[in-house]
Motif scaffolding. Sequence first.
Motif, PDB file in Angstrom:
ATOM      1  N   ASP A  56       0.851  -0.996   0.984  1.00 32.26           N
ATOM      2  CA  ASP A  56      -0.246   0.096  -0.508  1.00 32.26           C
ATOM      3  C   ASP A  56       1.025   0.727  -0.268  1.00 32.26           C
ATOM      4  OD1 ASP A  56      -2.324   1.649   2.191  1.00 32.26           O
ATOM      5  OD2 ASP A  56      -2.070   1.599  -0.123  1.00 32.26           O
ATOM      6  N   ILE A  57       2.519   1.152   0.498  1.00 26.58           N
ATOM      7  CA  ILE A  57       2.338   2.808   1.103  1.00 26.58           C
ATOM      8  C   ILE A  57       3.641   2.492  -1.080  1.00 26.58           C
ATOM      9  CG2 ILE A  57       4.505   3.535   1.987  1.00 26.58           C
ATOM     10  CD1 ILE A  57       4.133   1.633   4.188  1.00 26.58           C
ATOM     11  N   ILE A  58       3.773   3.842  -1.449  1.00 31.19           N
ATOM     12  CA  ILE A  58       4.194   4.366  -2.585  1.00 31.19           C
ATOM     13  C   ILE A  58       5.118   5.629  -1.858  1.00 31.19           C
ATOM     14  CG2 ILE A  58       1.997   3.448  -4.209  1.00 31.19           C
ATOM     15  CD1 ILE A  58       1.012   6.171  -3.983  1.00 31.19           C
ATOM     16  N   LYS A  59       6.259   5.256  -3.074  1.00 36.17           N
ATOM     17  CA  LYS A  59       6.926   6.326  -3.056  1.00 36.17           C
ATOM     18  C   LYS A  59       6.812   8.427  -2.828  1.00 36.17           C
ATOM     19  CE  LYS A  59       9.877   6.742  -6.863  1.00 36.17           C
ATOM     20  NZ  LYS A  59       9.070   6.053  -8.103  1.00 36.17           N
ATOM     21  N   GLN A  60       5.863   8.199  -3.133  1.00 32.11           N
ATOM     22  CA  GLN A  60       5.284   9.630  -3.787  1.00 32.11           C
ATOM     23  C   GLN A  60       4.580   9.788  -1.885  1.00 32.11           C
ATOM     24  OE1 GLN A  60       5.081   7.243  -5.475  1.00 32.11           O
ATOM     25  NE2 GLN A  60       4.527   7.859  -7.721  1.00 32.11           N
ATOM     26  N   GLU A  61       4.295   9.560  -0.559  1.00 31.29           N
ATOM     27  CA  GLU A  61       3.313   9.482   0.069  1.00 31.29           C
ATOM     28  C   GLU A  61       5.224  10.429   1.256  1.00 31.29           C
ATOM     29  OE1 GLU A  61       0.871   7.188   1.867  1.00 31.29           O
ATOM     30  OE2 GLU A  61       1.322   4.988   0.701  1.00 31.29           O
ATOM     31  N   LYS A  62       5.823   9.792   0.383  1.00 31.16           N
ATOM     32  CA  LYS A  62       6.374  10.051   1.693  1.00 31.16           C
ATOM     33  C   LYS A  62       6.856  11.408   2.293  1.00 31.16           C
ATOM     34  CE  LYS A  62      11.169   7.730   1.061  1.00 31.16           C
ATOM     35  NZ  LYS A  62      11.518   6.479   2.562  1.00 31.16           N
ATOM     36  N   PRO A  63       7.734  11.788   3.364  1.00 31.91           N
ATOM     37  CA  PRO A  63       7.996  11.355   4.311  1.00 31.91           C
ATOM     38  C   PRO A  63       6.869  10.504   4.623  1.00 31.91           C
ATOM     39  CG  PRO A  63       8.077  13.644   5.216  1.00 31.91           C
ATOM     40  CD  PRO A  63       7.419  13.653   3.451  1.00 31.91           C
ATOM     41  N   ILE A  64       6.304   8.934   5.187  1.00 30.57           N
ATOM     42  CA  ILE A  64       5.154   8.863   5.932  1.00 30.57           C
ATOM     43  C   ILE A  64       5.768   7.907   7.169  1.00 30.57           C
ATOM     44  CG2 ILE A  64       5.644   6.704   4.231  1.00 30.57           C
ATOM     45  CD1 ILE A  64       2.779   5.828   4.465  1.00 30.57           C
ATOM     46  N   SER A  65       4.565   7.145   7.953  1.00 26.33           N
ATOM     47  CA  SER A  65       4.886   7.027   9.285  1.00 26.33           C
ATOM     48  C   SER A  65       4.424   5.909   8.834  1.00 26.33           C
ATOM     49  CB  SER A  65       4.882   7.854  10.409  1.00 26.33           C
ATOM     50  OG  SER A  65       4.567   6.852  11.817  1.00 26.33           O
ATOM     51  N   ALA A  66       4.654   4.507   9.034  1.00 27.47           N
ATOM     52  CA  ALA A  66       4.335   3.104   9.253  1.00 27.47           C
ATOM     53  C   ALA A  66       3.649   2.770  10.443  1.00 27.47           C
ATOM     54  CB  ALA A  66       5.008   2.599   8.348  1.00 27.47           C
ATOM     55  N   GLN A  67       2.539   2.277  11.259  1.00 28.04           N
ATOM     56  CA  GLN A  67       2.275   2.364  12.750  1.00 28.04           C
ATOM     57  C   GLN A  67       2.271   0.252  12.327  1.00 28.04           C
ATOM     58  OE1 GLN A  67      -0.965   2.555  14.571  1.00 28.04           O
ATOM     59  NE2 GLN A  67       0.179   4.140  15.527  1.00 28.04           N
ATOM     60  N   ILE A  68       2.782   0.113  13.837  1.00 27.65           N
ATOM     61  CA  ILE A  68       3.460  -1.410  14.023  1.00 27.65           C
ATOM     62  C   ILE A  68       1.688  -1.770  15.151  1.00 27.65           C
ATOM     63  CG2 ILE A  68       4.637  -2.615  12.611  1.00 27.65           C
ATOM     64  CD1 ILE A  68       6.904  -2.334  15.058  1.00 27.65           C
ATOM     65  N   VAL A  69       1.703  -2.381  15.240  1.00 32.66           N
ATOM     66  CA  VAL A  69       0.695  -2.757  16.564  1.00 32.66           C
ATOM     67  C   VAL A  69       0.954  -4.192  16.992  1.00 32.66           C
ATOM     68  CG1 VAL A  69      -1.151  -3.708  15.416  1.00 32.66           C
ATOM     69  CG2 VAL A  69      -1.176  -2.687  18.267  1.00 32.66           C
ATOM     70  N   GLY A  70       1.081  -4.776  18.250  1.00 25.54           N
ATOM     71  CA  GLY A  70       1.826  -5.948  18.156  1.00 25.54           C
ATOM     72  C   GLY A  70       2.548  -5.931  19.969  1.00 25.54           C
ATOM     73  N   LYS A  71       3.197  -6.609  19.699  1.00 31.42           N
ATOM     74  CA  LYS A  71       4.085  -7.396  22.017  1.00 31.42           C
ATOM     75  C   LYS A  71       4.953  -8.103  21.403  1.00 31.42           C
ATOM     76  CE  LYS A  71       2.348 -10.918  23.825  1.00 31.42           C
ATOM     77  NZ  LYS A  71       1.689 -11.590  25.401  1.00 31.42           N
ATOM     78  N   ASP A  72       5.005  -8.877  20.402  1.00 32.81           N
ATOM     79  CA  ASP A  72       5.899  -9.815  20.330  1.00 32.81           C
ATOM     80  C   ASP A  72       7.663  -9.232  19.963  1.00 32.81           C
ATOM     81  OD1 ASP A  72       8.289 -11.556  18.905  1.00 32.81           O
ATOM     82  OD2 ASP A  72       6.642 -13.055  19.523  1.00 32.81           O
ATOM     83  N   PRO A  73       8.686  -8.913  20.441  1.00 33.42           N
ATOM     84  CA  PRO A  73       9.149  -8.804  20.019  1.00 33.42           C
ATOM     85  C   PRO A  73       9.687  -9.413  18.441  1.00 33.42           C
ATOM     86  CG  PRO A  73       9.462  -8.481  22.382  1.00 33.42           C
ATOM     87  CD  PRO A  73       8.657  -9.466  21.883  1.00 33.42           C
ATOM     88  N   GLU A  74      10.300 -10.339  18.290  1.00 35.96           N
ATOM     89  CA  GLU A  74      10.848 -10.833  17.605  1.00 35.96           C
ATOM     90  C   GLU A  74       9.882 -10.304  15.743  1.00 35.96           C
ATOM     91  OE1 GLU A  74      13.884 -11.940  16.615  1.00 35.96           O
ATOM     92  OE2 GLU A  74      14.196 -12.036  18.855  1.00 35.96           O
ATOM     93  N   LEU A 102      -6.369  -5.372  22.756  1.00 36.82           N
ATOM     94  CA  LEU A 102      -6.205  -5.926  24.061  1.00 36.82           C
ATOM     95  C   LEU A 102      -6.002  -6.827  24.422  1.00 36.82           C
ATOM     96  CD1 LEU A 102      -7.464  -2.715  25.970  1.00 36.82           C
ATOM     97  CD2 LEU A 102      -6.031  -2.763  24.855  1.00 36.82           C
ATOM     98  N   ALA A 103      -6.464  -7.643  23.998  1.00 34.13           N
ATOM     99  CA  ALA A 103      -7.116  -9.207  24.208  1.00 34.13           C
ATOM    100  C   ALA A 103      -5.407 -10.187  23.706  1.00 34.13           C
ATOM    101  CB  ALA A 103      -7.788 -10.016  23.958  1.00 34.13           C
ATOM    102  N   GLN A 104      -4.644  -9.398  23.320  1.00 33.90           N
ATOM    103  CA  GLN A 104      -3.556  -9.657  22.212  1.00 33.90           C
ATOM    104  C   GLN A 104      -2.390  -9.207  23.362  1.00 33.90           C
ATOM    105  OE1 GLN A 104      -3.236  -9.088  18.042  1.00 33.90           O
ATOM    106  NE2 GLN A 104      -5.670 -10.151  17.561  1.00 33.90           N
ATOM    107  N   GLN A 105      -2.299  -8.293  24.148  1.00 32.24           N
ATOM    108  CA  GLN A 105      -1.964  -7.277  25.126  1.00 32.24           C
ATOM    109  C   GLN A 105      -0.672  -6.102  24.696  1.00 32.24           C
ATOM    110  OE1 GLN A 105       0.325 -10.592  27.357  1.00 32.24           O
ATOM    111  NE2 GLN A 105      -0.766 -10.513  28.539  1.00 32.24           N
ATOM    112  N   SER A 106      -1.786  -5.418  23.738  1.00 28.73           N
ATOM    113  CA  SER A 106      -1.060  -4.825  22.549  1.00 28.73           C
ATOM    114  C   SER A 106      -1.602  -3.423  22.982  1.00 28.73           C
ATOM    115  CB  SER A 106      -1.210  -5.619  20.858  1.00 28.73           C
ATOM    116  OG  SER A 106      -1.024  -6.508  21.029  1.00 28.73           O
ATOM    117  N   GLY A 107      -1.254  -2.334  21.860  1.00 25.62           N
ATOM    118  CA  GLY A 107      -1.731  -1.460  21.972  1.00 25.62           C
ATOM    119  C   GLY A 107      -2.303  -0.318  23.334  1.00 25.62           C
ATOM    120  N   ALA A 108      -2.819   0.024  23.824  1.00 26.15           N
ATOM    121  CA  ALA A 108      -3.282   0.140  25.316  1.00 26.15           C
ATOM    122  C   ALA A 108      -2.630  -0.412  26.642  1.00 26.15           C
ATOM    123  CB  ALA A 108      -4.917   0.964  25.502  1.00 26.15           C
ATOM    124  N   PHE A 109      -2.438  -2.468  26.275  1.00 26.17           N
ATOM    125  CA  PHE A 109      -2.256  -2.832  27.304  1.00 26.17           C
ATOM    126  C   PHE A 109      -0.708  -2.541  27.505  1.00 26.17           C
ATOM    127  CE2 PHE A 109      -0.288  -6.748  28.890  1.00 26.17           C
ATOM    128  CZ  PHE A 109      -1.250  -7.049  29.374  1.00 26.17           C
TER     129      PHE A 109
END
Length: 311
Positions: A56-74, A102-109
């Motif tokens: 979905d991300i294309i170079k015309q959008e730069k600078p762009i921030s990509a957001q990830i959600v989760g808790k598993d470091p790897e 939240l049930a996955q212990q991510s986000g605001a958790f």
Amino acid sequence: MPKIANINLENNLVLAPMLGVNCNAFRLLSKNHGASLVSTPMIHPDSIFNQKDKDDIIKQEKPISAQIVGKDPEKMSRAAIILEEKADIIDINLGCPDKDVLAQQSGAFLTKHPEQMIKPISKVISSVNCPVTAKIRIGWDNNSINAIEVSKKLEDLGIAAITVHGRTRKQGYTGEADWDIISEVKKAINIPIIGNGDIFEPEDYQNMLEKTNVDFVMIGRGATGNPQIFENCLRYKEGKALIEKDLKLSYSFFLEFLNYYKEYSPRDNFSEIRQHALWLLKGIKNSSNLKKNLSLTKNIESLKNIFEKEL
Ligand SMILES: Cc1cc2nc3c(=O)[nH]c(=O)nc-3n(C[C@H](O)[C@H](O)[C@H](O)COP(=O)(O)O)c2cc1C
């Protein structure tokens, strides 16, 4: 020039990450109308490994921030490494109140249990070369406001900037964003702070800057169907006349959105396109019939015909 770590930005206006809203066409529309930084919606690492979101991300959008959600470091670090190929900033979602997240212990958790955010965040920061930012809420509920404590930890971990949405997890999107707490975080922290919550008019942008002294202002719902809000915030600050949204302007935004969508979206999803057309009619007087008729359309041609008849 405003900066997040080594990333120069043209102004201090940021499009908020919004799941279900921020496709690349909407991000381009926002950027073209004044947002200096745009963000993907939150992305689950697994969906990147399945190749669902990355393209979905294309170079015309730069600078762009990509957001990830989760808790598993790897998983988080692997996802960040993949996204870094296209994005300039990796943002970590520490504010999502959705019960599945939240049930996955991510986000605001993770901000309710700040010790648990250390491993995933440290791993992401040490795995990528680009700046890593974080987005938080002010606390879990009114009895546990901990935005300053969490922000200090994030700063110590090496986070490059923090977005503070002035609501608790419990509030969801109800009530008012508490700008006083955003202001307190700004005073306590040395990295850039991005203030977020309840910017619907250019005056709100100016008020937030004055009241909180934040480095950047992030706009979410106020930009949905209203890409001119970014330009209007800049105009307001400079004392220039504001752009008035009318039906004609909404249609021109729609055509611009449609061109971007056709050219760059990996999807061919008419209901997504129609939803943006409907959002663009937000605030247009006497448009309820038009909205109703548009919502019944089944393809782009009939949508355009119905819209054009009203111009
Ligand atoms: C439809 C929708 C989707 C959202 N998706 C995300 C998301 O993916 N990641 C995130 O950090 N926040 C998400 N948010 C929260 C916004 O980024 C923002 O923090 C919130 O809407 C408050 O800002 P506003 O008052 O300018 O809308 C979402 C909000 C909305 C309304």
